[in-house]
Design a protein around this motif. Sequence first.
Motif, mmCIF file in Angstrom:
data_model
loop_
_atom_site.group_PDB
_atom_site.id
_atom_site.type_symbol
_atom_site.label_atom_id
_atom_site.label_comp_id
_atom_site.label_asym_id
_atom_site.label_seq_id
_atom_site.Cartn_x
_atom_site.Cartn_y
_atom_site.Cartn_z
ATOM 1 N N MET A 22 20.595 -15.329 38.965
ATOM 2 C CA MET A 22 20.175 -14.792 37.671
ATOM 3 C C MET A 22 21.285 -13.995 37.008
ATOM 4 S SD MET A 22 17.149 -15.622 36.608
ATOM 5 C CE MET A 22 16.824 -14.321 35.437
ATOM 6 N N LEU A 23 22.045 -13.269 37.819
ATOM 7 C CA LEU A 23 23.187 -12.539 37.264
ATOM 8 C C LEU A 23 24.153 -13.477 36.544
ATOM 9 C CD1 LEU A 23 24.042 -10.066 40.169
ATOM 10 C CD2 LEU A 23 23.250 -9.426 37.894
ATOM 11 N N ILE A 24 24.296 -14.668 37.089
ATOM 12 C CA ILE A 24 25.242 -15.629 36.532
ATOM 13 C C ILE A 24 24.683 -16.318 35.289
ATOM 14 C CG2 ILE A 24 26.514 -17.763 37.005
ATOM 15 C CD1 ILE A 24 26.588 -16.886 39.963
ATOM 16 N N VAL A 25 23.402 -16.740 35.364
ATOM 17 C CA VAL A 25 22.872 -17.570 34.271
ATOM 18 C C VAL A 25 22.230 -16.763 33.150
ATOM 19 C CG1 VAL A 25 22.445 -19.437 35.919
ATOM 20 C CG2 VAL A 25 20.566 -17.909 35.286
ATOM 21 N N ALA A 26 21.853 -15.502 33.404
ATOM 22 C CA ALA A 26 21.139 -14.734 32.377
ATOM 23 C C ALA A 26 21.906 -14.628 31.066
ATOM 24 C CB ALA A 26 20.795 -13.340 32.908
ATOM 25 N N PRO A 27 23.202 -14.290 31.072
ATOM 26 C CA PRO A 27 23.911 -14.227 29.781
ATOM 27 C C PRO A 27 23.909 -15.560 29.040
ATOM 28 C CG PRO A 27 25.168 -13.134 31.509
ATOM 29 C CD PRO A 27 24.060 -13.866 32.193
ATOM 30 N N LEU A 28 24.037 -16.668 29.778
ATOM 31 C CA LEU A 28 24.039 -17.987 29.150
ATOM 32 C C LEU A 28 22.678 -18.306 28.527
ATOM 33 C CD1 LEU A 28 25.543 -20.653 28.646
ATOM 34 C CD2 LEU A 28 24.714 -21.441 30.870
ATOM 35 N N VAL A 29 21.600 -18.010 29.278
ATOM 36 C CA VAL A 29 20.251 -18.272 28.761
ATOM 37 C C VAL A 29 19.961 -17.389 27.549
ATOM 38 C CG1 VAL A 29 17.787 -18.204 29.308
ATOM 39 C CG2 VAL A 29 19.420 -19.025 31.013
ATOM 40 N N LEU A 30 20.351 -16.125 27.619
ATOM 41 C CA LEU A 30 20.164 -15.228 26.475
ATOM 42 C C LEU A 30 20.905 -15.740 25.238
ATOM 43 C CD1 LEU A 30 20.463 -11.722 28.160
ATOM 44 C CD2 LEU A 30 18.516 -12.512 26.817
ATOM 45 N N HIS A 31 22.114 -16.243 25.433
ATOM 46 C CA HIS A 31 22.913 -16.736 24.302
ATOM 47 C C HIS A 31 22.309 -17.995 23.695
ATOM 48 C CE1 HIS A 31 26.259 -19.045 22.444
ATOM 49 N NE2 HIS A 31 26.614 -17.845 22.002
ATOM 50 N N ASN A 32 21.833 -18.915 24.535
ATOM 51 C CA ASN A 32 21.336 -20.197 24.035
ATOM 52 C C ASN A 32 19.895 -20.148 23.547
ATOM 53 O OD1 ASN A 32 23.782 -21.376 24.591
ATOM 54 N ND2 ASN A 32 23.128 -22.353 26.492
ATOM 55 N N LEU A 33 19.073 -19.287 24.151
ATOM 56 C CA LEU A 33 17.650 -19.262 23.805
ATOM 57 C C LEU A 33 17.237 -18.038 23.006
ATOM 58 C CD1 LEU A 33 15.877 -20.582 27.043
ATOM 59 C CD2 LEU A 33 16.706 -21.863 25.075
ATOM 60 N N GLY A 34 17.965 -16.943 23.134
ATOM 61 C CA GLY A 34 17.566 -15.715 22.468
ATOM 62 C C GLY A 34 16.696 -14.846 23.356
ATOM 63 N N LEU A 35 16.481 -13.616 22.905
ATOM 64 C CA LEU A 35 15.773 -12.625 23.706
ATOM 65 C C LEU A 35 14.320 -13.008 23.957
ATOM 66 C CD1 LEU A 35 16.308 -9.875 25.033
ATOM 67 C CD2 LEU A 35 15.466 -8.794 22.948
ATOM 68 N N ASP A 36 13.621 -13.528 22.950
ATOM 69 C CA ASP A 36 12.202 -13.838 23.107
ATOM 70 C C ASP A 36 11.972 -14.987 24.092
ATOM 71 O OD1 ASP A 36 11.410 -11.836 21.413
ATOM 72 O OD2 ASP A 36 11.286 -13.120 19.641
ATOM 73 N N GLN A 37 12.767 -16.046 23.970
ATOM 74 C CA GLN A 37 12.611 -17.185 24.890
ATOM 75 C C GLN A 37 12.982 -16.777 26.306
ATOM 76 O OE1 GLN A 37 11.562 -20.453 24.450
ATOM 77 N NE2 GLN A 37 12.308 -21.235 22.500
ATOM 78 N N TYR A 38 13.999 -15.923 26.434
ATOM 79 C CA TYR A 38 14.335 -15.418 27.767
ATOM 80 C C TYR A 38 13.153 -14.627 28.337
ATOM 81 C CZ TYR A 38 16.634 -12.932 31.561
ATOM 82 O OH TYR A 38 16.944 -12.429 32.807
ATOM 83 N N GLY A 39 12.505 -13.839 27.485
ATOM 84 C CA GLY A 39 11.334 -13.096 27.931
ATOM 85 C C GLY A 39 10.219 -14.004 28.403
#
Length: 445
Positions: A22-39
């Motif tokens: 998660m440490l590795i992929v979280a920034p990528l997911v946040l960038h591609n999906l945004g805060l709400d989709q990450y939530g």
Amino acid sequence: MRSHLSNAAYGILDYAAYPIGMLIVAPLVLHNLGLDQYGVWALATAAASTGGILASGFGDANIQHVAGRRGTGNELALIVAVRSMMGINLALGLLFSVVGWMISPFAAAQMTMGNAQLQHSCLWSLRIASLLMTARAIESVCISTQRAFERYGAAVRVSIAVRLMALAASAGLTFPFHNVIAMVAATGCLTVAGLWLQLVHLRHLLSAKSLTPLLDPEAIRSLFGFGAFSWLQAVAGVIFSQVDRLILGVSLGAGVVASYTLSTQMALPIFGFAASGLHFLFPYLSHRLSSSRSVSIKIPLLVSFACNVVFVGVSTTSLLLFGDHILRVWAGSAIAQDSAPILSMIIWSSALLGLNVTATYALLALGRVQIVTWFNLAGGTVMLLLMLLLTPRMGIRGVAIARVSYALIPLLLYIPLVRHLLSKPSAHEERPSLEEFPEPVEVTS
């Protein structure tokens, strides 16, 4: 000693795989999906974990039952007990999957606050997560049985591979789809594949012709004597580790969940590493106490407690000093700023909970599951009440305060453990031995 160190290492690796991923992929997911989709992704993951834990709450009973009977030579009774555990977990898994599927529409509507597109993604993510509850319940039988044999390697290797592949697939799918549903679906497919591999390993370990679930009355009675309390303890664990995010999602929306989740993911390894690294203590002590009426557990417990304290102290100090900087580099200044009011409290809650690990495993091995359960239920109840009371008034800070309140209560488990160790020799401690962590009995498949 080598076997114990190997089991401890595998336990830590099993726990660490997902947080590090998660440490590795979280920034990528946040960038591609945004805060709400990450939530939404965090909420779906929490829902699947919650249901899976509730459906597999008899896992400690399976470990205690199998570890205590490994040396009897009655392989048929052992296989019947494992298959009965499979039947119990399958029934519970299906129950929670149905419940999760039914409440998904209501939960999605509450968590997305009128955003139709986000609500659709949240709905189907939660429904897929509901289906995963059954798979995880069955997988729990495979993992707990192998741990009862003090063989962590095979189960952990499969678990790590599946989790890392699921995270890699989830991150990769954010590029073409930009939707959380594809991420959760990929995780589901890989989880089912991992379950099949776990079943193959378990069948080989037991030399069993079949692992078809059954409900043997005698085995079920034995499992329920311990398992009813371990299931209640699992409920308390869910209250501590998952429900906080669900309450935040319903009260404040998916965006707040993202900041809170990232903070807890950074702090929870203090407890998680301690619990996973020392988990071998539970089957080791269970097997040792059942195999001899003249055995001391004081020296192993003192060694384990010393390791427990040193690890928690070092890791807590490190996060208190550098946690804010780590969070800023990892997730960005906005997340770090939102998490600043709660970060130190979350770190302390994880540290305090980590200190009770030795007492918990020792009391479970001694058969004192009732007292462990009541302490955890008391802590969970206090935490939940404080969350419901403080969250509307204090927001995310109220949830953090409630977490600290829960972490303090299980520390009281050391009182009955110390009383047991200081009491006159029991049936298990007629002649205290200075033998320290002898090699476990190897059981060939």
